[in-house]
Design a protein around this motif. Structure first.
Motif, PDB file in Angstrom:
ATOM      1  N   UNK A  43       0.870  -1.174   0.000  1.00  0.00           N
ATOM      2  CA  UNK A  43       0.000   0.000   0.000  1.00  0.00           C
ATOM      3  C   UNK A  43       0.904   1.220   0.000  1.00  0.00           C
ATOM      4  N   UNK A  44       0.510   2.227  -0.733  1.00  0.00           N
ATOM      5  CA  UNK A  44       1.364   3.401  -0.872  1.00  0.00           C
ATOM      6  C   UNK A  44       1.402   4.236   0.398  1.00  0.00           C
ATOM      7  N   UNK A  45       0.325   4.260   1.150  1.00  0.00           N
ATOM      8  CA  UNK A  45       0.268   5.067   2.367  1.00  0.00           C
ATOM      9  C   UNK A  45       0.100   4.131   3.559  1.00  0.00           C
ATOM     10  N   UNK A  46       1.126   4.013   4.373  1.00  0.00           N
ATOM     11  CA  UNK A  46       1.103   3.106   5.523  1.00  0.00           C
ATOM     12  C   UNK A  46       0.253   3.640   6.676  1.00  0.00           C
ATOM     13  N   UNK A  47      -0.319   4.828   6.508  1.00  0.00           N
ATOM     14  CA  UNK A  47      -1.083   5.439   7.581  1.00  0.00           C
ATOM     15  C   UNK A  47      -2.578   5.468   7.288  1.00  0.00           C
ATOM     16  N   UNK A  48      -3.011   4.672   6.301  1.00  0.00           N
ATOM     17  CA  UNK A  48      -4.445   4.599   6.006  1.00  0.00           C
ATOM     18  C   UNK A  48      -4.954   3.187   6.264  1.00  0.00           C
ATOM     19  N   UNK A  49      -6.237   3.081   6.449  1.00  0.00           N
ATOM     20  CA  UNK A  49      -6.888   1.791   6.607  1.00  0.00           C
ATOM     21  C   UNK A  49      -8.181   1.854   5.802  1.00  0.00           C
ATOM     22  N   UNK A  50      -8.423   0.820   5.046  1.00  0.00           N
ATOM     23  CA  UNK A  50      -9.649   0.740   4.255  1.00  0.00           C
ATOM     24  C   UNK A  50     -10.363  -0.557   4.612  1.00  0.00           C
ATOM     25  N   UNK A  51     -11.644  -0.661   4.282  1.00  0.00           N
ATOM     26  CA  UNK A  51     -12.341  -1.929   4.535  1.00  0.00           C
ATOM     27  C   UNK A  51     -11.649  -3.129   3.866  1.00  0.00           C
ATOM     28  N   UNK A  52     -11.124  -2.935   2.662  1.00  0.00           N
ATOM     29  CA  UNK A  52     -10.452  -4.040   1.960  1.00  0.00           C
ATOM     30  C   UNK A  52      -9.169  -4.454   2.678  1.00  0.00           C
ATOM     31  N   UNK A  53      -8.387  -3.478   3.157  1.00  0.00           N
ATOM     32  CA  UNK A  53      -7.156  -3.809   3.877  1.00  0.00           C
ATOM     33  C   UNK A  53      -7.466  -4.500   5.202  1.00  0.00           C
ATOM     34  N   UNK A  54      -8.502  -4.042   5.899  1.00  0.00           N
ATOM     35  CA  UNK A  54      -8.878  -4.685   7.157  1.00  0.00           C
ATOM     36  C   UNK A  54      -9.379  -6.102   6.910  1.00  0.00           C
ATOM     37  N   UNK A  55     -10.146  -6.308   5.840  1.00  0.00           N
ATOM     38  CA  UNK A  55     -10.632  -7.648   5.510  1.00  0.00           C
ATOM     39  C   UNK A  55      -9.457  -8.569   5.209  1.00  0.00           C
ATOM     40  N   UNK A  56      -8.475  -8.067   4.472  1.00  0.00           N
ATOM     41  CA  UNK A  56      -7.287  -8.857   4.152  1.00  0.00           C
ATOM     42  C   UNK A  56      -6.560  -9.287   5.425  1.00  0.00           C
ATOM     43  N   UNK A  57      -6.365  -8.360   6.354  1.00  0.00           N
ATOM     44  CA  UNK A  57      -5.675  -8.695   7.608  1.00  0.00           C
ATOM     45  C   UNK A  57      -6.476  -9.702   8.428  1.00  0.00           C
ATOM     46  N   UNK A  58      -7.802  -9.560   8.461  1.00  0.00           N
ATOM     47  CA  UNK A  58      -8.649 -10.505   9.191  1.00  0.00           C
ATOM     48  C   UNK A  58      -8.524 -11.911   8.596  1.00  0.00           C
ATOM     49  N   UNK A  59      -8.450 -11.997   7.264  1.00  0.00           N
ATOM     50  CA  UNK A  59      -8.294 -13.301   6.625  1.00  0.00           C
ATOM     51  C   UNK A  59      -6.971 -13.949   7.025  1.00  0.00           C
ATOM     52  N   UNK A  60      -5.895 -13.167   7.075  1.00  0.00           N
ATOM     53  CA  UNK A  60      -4.607 -13.721   7.481  1.00  0.00           C
ATOM     54  C   UNK A  60      -4.620 -14.120   8.956  1.00  0.00           C
TER      55      UNK A  60
END
Length: 136
Positions: A43-60
């Protein structure tokens, strides 16, 4: 079918993922086999969070929980550490984690790549004070 079986996902999910990786240039098809391209995905900005990024982390995290119960300790590493910290050092700690991730990735991908692993490092507050704000 093989990718779906290896990753424990549906054939449709595997097909869509391969198509996305190919279209993004992150995967190459040569002589009937797939190979990781030289492109890195981040991700280009390490200081943002999006629903897609949170879903990805939850899957891992779900896969990490499954690994804890199903993979022998010789094939996995699950560690944690609880500590009292100086909150002003968190930005520097996050940069150290990013550099560690990059260094370990280069090391692990330098050999003969036969299996897919995930590295997840979590640094998070255990205290939920009134000062804590949720950023979504």
């Amino acid at each position: 079918r093989w990718i779906a079986t290896e990753l424990g996902i549906s054939i449709a999910e595997a097909k869509l993922a391969v198509e996305r990786l190919l279209s993004l240039g992150l995967l190459e098809s040569k002589d009937g086999t797939f190979k990781k391209s030289t492109e890195q995905l981040t991700t280009s900005d390490k200081y943002i969070s999006t629903p897609a990024l949170r879903k990805n982390q939850k899957q891992f995290l779900d896969k990490a929980l499954d690994s804890l119960d199903s993979d022998p300790v010789e094939r996995r590493s699950h560690t944690s550490m609880t500590m009292a910290v100086d909150p002003s050092k968190i930005p520097a700690a996050k940069e150290m984690i990013r550099e560690f991730n990059r260094t370990l990735c280069r090391f692990l991908e330098s050999g003969e790549r036969k299996e897919v692993f995930n590295l997840s490092v979590a640094l998070f507050p255990l205290q939920k004070s009134s000062k804590t704000k949720v950023k979504k």
